[in-house]
Write a protein that holds these residues in place. Structure first.
Motif, PDB file in Angstrom:
ATOM      1  N   UNK A  34       0.760  -1.339  -0.078  1.00  0.00           N
ATOM      2  CA  UNK A  34       0.079  -0.236  -0.023  1.00  0.00           C
ATOM      3  C   UNK A  34       0.803   1.350  -0.052  1.00  0.00           C
ATOM      4  N   UNK A  35       1.987   1.459  -0.545  1.00  0.00           N
ATOM      5  CA  UNK A  35       2.881   2.494  -0.868  1.00  0.00           C
ATOM      6  C   UNK A  35       3.890   2.775   0.161  1.00  0.00           C
ATOM      7  N   UNK A  36       4.535   3.959   0.006  1.00  0.00           N
ATOM      8  CA  UNK A  36       5.534   4.442   0.547  1.00  0.00           C
ATOM      9  C   UNK A  36       5.631   4.506   2.189  1.00  0.00           C
ATOM     10  N   UNK A  37       4.200   5.114   2.513  1.00  0.00           N
ATOM     11  CA  UNK A  37       4.219   5.441   4.042  1.00  0.00           C
ATOM     12  C   UNK A  37       3.871   4.433   4.840  1.00  0.00           C
ATOM     13  N   UNK A  38       3.838   3.042   4.413  1.00  0.00           N
ATOM     14  CA  UNK A  38       3.584   1.856   5.020  1.00  0.00           C
ATOM     15  C   UNK A  38       5.300   1.328   5.205  1.00  0.00           C
ATOM     16  N   UNK A  39       6.057   1.526   4.050  1.00  0.00           N
ATOM     17  CA  UNK A  39       7.297   1.140   3.994  1.00  0.00           C
ATOM     18  C   UNK A  39       8.297   1.720   5.169  1.00  0.00           C
ATOM     19  N   UNK A  40       8.030   3.019   5.354  1.00  0.00           N
ATOM     20  CA  UNK A  40       8.872   3.846   6.215  1.00  0.00           C
ATOM     21  C   UNK A  40       9.127   3.107   7.832  1.00  0.00           C
ATOM     22  N   UNK A  41       8.011   3.008   8.432  1.00  0.00           N
ATOM     23  CA  UNK A  41       8.366   2.242   9.880  1.00  0.00           C
ATOM     24  C   UNK A  41       8.908   0.675   9.705  1.00  0.00           C
ATOM     25  N   UNK A  42       8.501   0.053   8.410  1.00  0.00           N
ATOM     26  CA  UNK A  42       9.261  -1.207   8.174  1.00  0.00           C
ATOM     27  C   UNK A  42      10.871  -1.091   8.312  1.00  0.00           C
ATOM     28  N   UNK A  43      11.041  -0.182   7.374  1.00  0.00           N
ATOM     29  CA  UNK A  43      12.432   0.105   7.211  1.00  0.00           C
ATOM     30  C   UNK A  43      13.318   0.485   8.428  1.00  0.00           C
ATOM     31  N   UNK A  44      12.574   1.353   9.267  1.00  0.00           N
ATOM     32  CA  UNK A  44      13.150   1.844  10.634  1.00  0.00           C
ATOM     33  C   UNK A  44      13.335   0.643  11.608  1.00  0.00           C
ATOM     34  N   UNK A  45      12.287  -0.255  11.596  1.00  0.00           N
ATOM     35  CA  UNK A  45      12.446  -1.498  12.352  1.00  0.00           C
ATOM     36  C   UNK A  45      13.658  -2.354  11.894  1.00  0.00           C
ATOM     37  N   UNK A  46      14.039  -2.576  10.771  1.00  0.00           N
ATOM     38  CA  UNK A  46      14.951  -3.574  10.219  1.00  0.00           C
ATOM     39  C   UNK A  46      16.289  -2.580  10.423  1.00  0.00           C
ATOM     40  N   UNK A  47      16.283  -1.454  10.075  1.00  0.00           N
ATOM     41  CA  UNK A  47      17.510  -1.095   9.655  1.00  0.00           C
ATOM     42  C   UNK A  47      18.137  -0.313  10.913  1.00  0.00           C
ATOM     43  N   UNK A  48      17.076   0.349  11.870  1.00  0.00           N
ATOM     44  CA  UNK A  48      17.727   1.308  13.069  1.00  0.00           C
ATOM     45  C   UNK A  48      17.310   0.050  14.230  1.00  0.00           C
ATOM     46  N   UNK A  49      16.263  -0.387  14.548  1.00  0.00           N
ATOM     47  CA  UNK A  49      16.069  -0.919  15.794  1.00  0.00           C
ATOM     48  C   UNK A  49      16.709  -2.383  15.705  1.00  0.00           C
ATOM     49  N   UNK A  50      16.517  -3.311  14.757  1.00  0.00           N
ATOM     50  CA  UNK A  50      17.134  -4.533  14.657  1.00  0.00           C
ATOM     51  C   UNK A  50      18.636  -4.659  14.406  1.00  0.00           C
TER      52      UNK A  50
END
Lengths: 196, 187
Positions: free
Chosen positions: B18-34
């Motif tokens: 469903x587009x870019x704004x769904x991707x942002x939190x997912x990216x943050x989760x993987x790239x920053x948090x995990x």
């Protein structure tokens, strides 16, 4: 499927797919639906490769599938026009510009994001992007209204309110549209069998 | 390292529906948090850059994270991981569409989908137009950028009535905006 391109060599189709997507992707800011709007202008209006309704169907599929809408739409158009190689050509054309820009910027991104000229240029281009997508919306909604189908016009207005004001998730809207379409098919079918 | 990058972005690609704004939190989760590939501050810069540069945010993020952690091969592998799931799924859906689109039921379903797609594009258009003129989604008279508004209306008329080329029109808007701003508000 398309007799228009019968005489044109396959290589030319692949090149047109790649170069069109490269060009569109390089200059398009502001989300997947902006790219789809430009793709519609290019492949439907300019090249006459794909009928407008089919482009709308492909847009719906691109939104339903996971991943970036722009890449999904490019994959579908590429596959339709040039098979597996067409899909690769269109996808590569879509992905290459943002990759190259980010590779260049990753070294000096602070300079870029704080530069005044860059900011002004982008602000002005945003107004242009808005105009392009409004132009596409105007053309498309004119056709829905011109269909004089209360179901279609009602669906369009309801979906707009749900998407813009109520912030309903895109996936639910598309699923609801599928349900409405299926139910209306069943009603028509029942009516026809009763008439017989 | 390359395998980690590949599978992280594969997951992001697979679940950002469903587009870019769904991707942002997912990216943050993987790239920053995990994985801690980026700090939160650099991640915020990345989101800003993604909005200023062309292309889907997922590709932007994959390239940026990839090149910082594993050079150019990292950028390529991460981007590949990001687009791979959607390429497979969308091809499958496309195949189903071309196979069954002539069927009566499918025709009716597509007839319902098309006006909704138009509405979704219209919704995106309104958001982008408000952002361009008011700098936010809440319009107030004080925050109106009259130059942007004039350019937007002018460009719309040029596209609609004179059939101007869309990308050239966009670039021209950028040039005119920059020129007029520098002329009247130098410094």
């Amino acid at each position: 499927m398309q007799t228009k391109n019968a005489g044109v060599s396959r290589g030319k189709t692949l090149w047109t797919l790649f170069s069109s997507m490269l060009y569109i992707s390089t200059f398009t800011f502001g989300g997947g639906l902006v790219i789809v709007s430009l793709m519609k202008k290019k492949f439907v209006n300019e090249l006459g490769w794909i009928p407008e309704n089919e482009m709308l169907d492909l847009t719906a599929i691109a939104q339903t599938a996971p991943g970036p809408i722009a890449v999904n739409a490019a994959v579908l158009v590429g596959w339709r026009m040039g098979g597996f190689l067409g899909m690769l050509a269109a996808a590569l054309g879509t992905v290459l510009p943002p990759m190259l820009v980010l590779l260049g910027l990753s070294a000096c991104y602070e300079l870029f994001s704080k530069n005044r000229y860059v900011a002004l240029m982008l602000k002005g281009m945003q107004a242009g992007v808005a105009a392009v997508i409004l132009d596409v919306v105007w053309g498309l909604s004119e056709k829905v209204i011109g269909s004089r189908s209360p179901l279609r016009i009602g669906l369009m207005i309801a979906a707009f309110i749900a998407a813009y004001f109520l912030k309903v998730n895109v996936i639910w809207l598309l699923l609801a549209a599928v349900a409405v379409g299926a139910v209306s098919a069943l009603i028509t079918q029942r009516r026809n069998t009763h008439a017989d | 390292m390359l395998t980690d990058l590949f599978f992280s972005f594969l997951q992001i690609g697979l679940f950002s529906i469903g587009g870019g704004y769904v991707a942002i939190p997912l990216i943050q989760q993987q790239v920053v948090d995990r994985h801690g590939w980026l700090s939160m501050a650099v991640f915020n810069d990345l989101v800003t850059i993604a909005e200023m540069t062309p292309g889907p945010i997922g590709i932007n993020a994959a390239t940026f994270v990839g090149v910082r952690t594993a050079g150019v091969p990292g950028a390529v592998i991460a981007s590949l991981g990001f687009v791979l799931p959607s390429m497979v799924i969308v091809t499958l859906l496309g195949w189903l569409y071309y196979r069954y689109r002539k069927a009566q039921l499918m025709q009716s379903i597509l007839g319902g989908l098309r006006p909704v797609v138009v509405a979704l594009i219209a919704s995106a258009a309104l958001g982008i137009a408000l952002q361009a003129v008011f700098g936010s989604l809440r319009p107030t008279l004080a925050s109106a950028d009259w130059l942007a508004l004039v350019l937007m209306i002018g460009a719309f008329l040029a596209l609609r009535l004179l059939k101007w080329h869309p990308i050239l029109t966009m670039l021209l808007c950028g040039v005119v905006y920059t020129a007029v701003s520098l002329l009247f508000f130098p410094g």
